[in-house]
Design a protein around this motif. Sequence first.
Motif, PDB file in Angstrom:
ATOM      1  N   GLU A  76      36.512 -46.577 147.283  1.00 33.93           N
ATOM      2  CA  GLU A  76      35.213 -46.900 147.878  1.00 33.93           C
ATOM      3  C   GLU A  76      34.135 -45.894 147.493  1.00 33.93           C
ATOM      4  O   GLU A  76      32.968 -46.243 147.349  1.00 33.93           O
ATOM      5  CB  GLU A  76      35.319 -46.933 149.397  1.00 33.93           C
ATOM      6  N   GLN A  77      34.512 -44.635 147.358  1.00 40.18           N
ATOM      7  CA  GLN A  77      33.545 -43.560 147.110  1.00 40.18           C
ATOM      8  C   GLN A  77      34.209 -42.528 146.221  1.00 40.18           C
ATOM      9  O   GLN A  77      35.383 -42.219 146.395  1.00 40.18           O
ATOM     10  CB  GLN A  77      33.132 -42.909 148.434  1.00 40.18           C
TER      11      GLN A  77
ATOM     12  N   ARG B 197      39.553 -45.142 154.434  1.00 40.07           N
ATOM     13  CA  ARG B 197      38.846 -45.327 153.160  1.00 40.07           C
ATOM     14  C   ARG B 197      39.550 -44.548 152.059  1.00 40.07           C
ATOM     15  O   ARG B 197      40.037 -43.447 152.282  1.00 40.07           O
ATOM     16  CB  ARG B 197      37.404 -44.827 153.276  1.00 40.07           C
TER      17      ARG B 197
ATOM     18  N   SER C 166      27.469 -41.272 153.846  1.00 40.21           N
ATOM     19  CA  SER C 166      27.511 -42.611 154.456  1.00 40.21           C
ATOM     20  C   SER C 166      26.197 -43.000 155.111  1.00 40.21           C
ATOM     21  O   SER C 166      25.985 -44.154 155.440  1.00 40.21           O
ATOM     22  CB  SER C 166      28.632 -42.678 155.492  1.00 40.21           C
ATOM     23  N   ARG C 167      25.313 -42.036 155.336  1.00 40.56           N
ATOM     24  CA  ARG C 167      24.039 -42.322 155.984  1.00 40.56           C
ATOM     25  C   ARG C 167      23.093 -43.074 155.101  1.00 40.56           C
ATOM     26  O   ARG C 167      23.032 -43.040 153.964  1.00 40.56           O
ATOM     27  CB  ARG C 167      23.355 -41.051 156.447  1.00 40.56           C
TER      28      ARG C 167
ATOM     29  N   LEU D 270      31.320 -36.513 153.467  1.00 41.02           N
ATOM     30  CA  LEU D 270      31.472 -37.970 153.491  1.00 41.02           C
ATOM     31  C   LEU D 270      30.580 -38.611 154.560  1.00 41.02           C
ATOM     32  O   LEU D 270      29.979 -39.658 154.321  1.00 41.02           O
ATOM     33  CB  LEU D 270      32.926 -38.356 153.717  1.00 41.02           C
TER      34      LEU D 270
END
Length: 76
Positions: A36-37, A8, A75-76, A71
């Motif tokens: 992506e983030q 990512r 993502s949760r 991270l």
Amino acid sequence: MLVTYGGRRIGVEVKRTDRPKLTPSIRSELEDLDIEQIVVVHAGIATFPLADGVSAVHAEHVLIDGLPAVLAELSR
């Protein structure tokens, strides 16, 4: 800073403020760099979303737990 983690593309910005905001440059990063983030590391004491794919994370969390743990939590 741009890092690749687990395949990512992750953007990391560091801000001196304790109340970071979504800026035009952050929006550009998401679009232009195919990120992506984005993690905005800041001087405050909270972790909170700024926008879809953008999170403000307090510096202590990153320094103590490390970016991979942050991270995983996001993502949760």
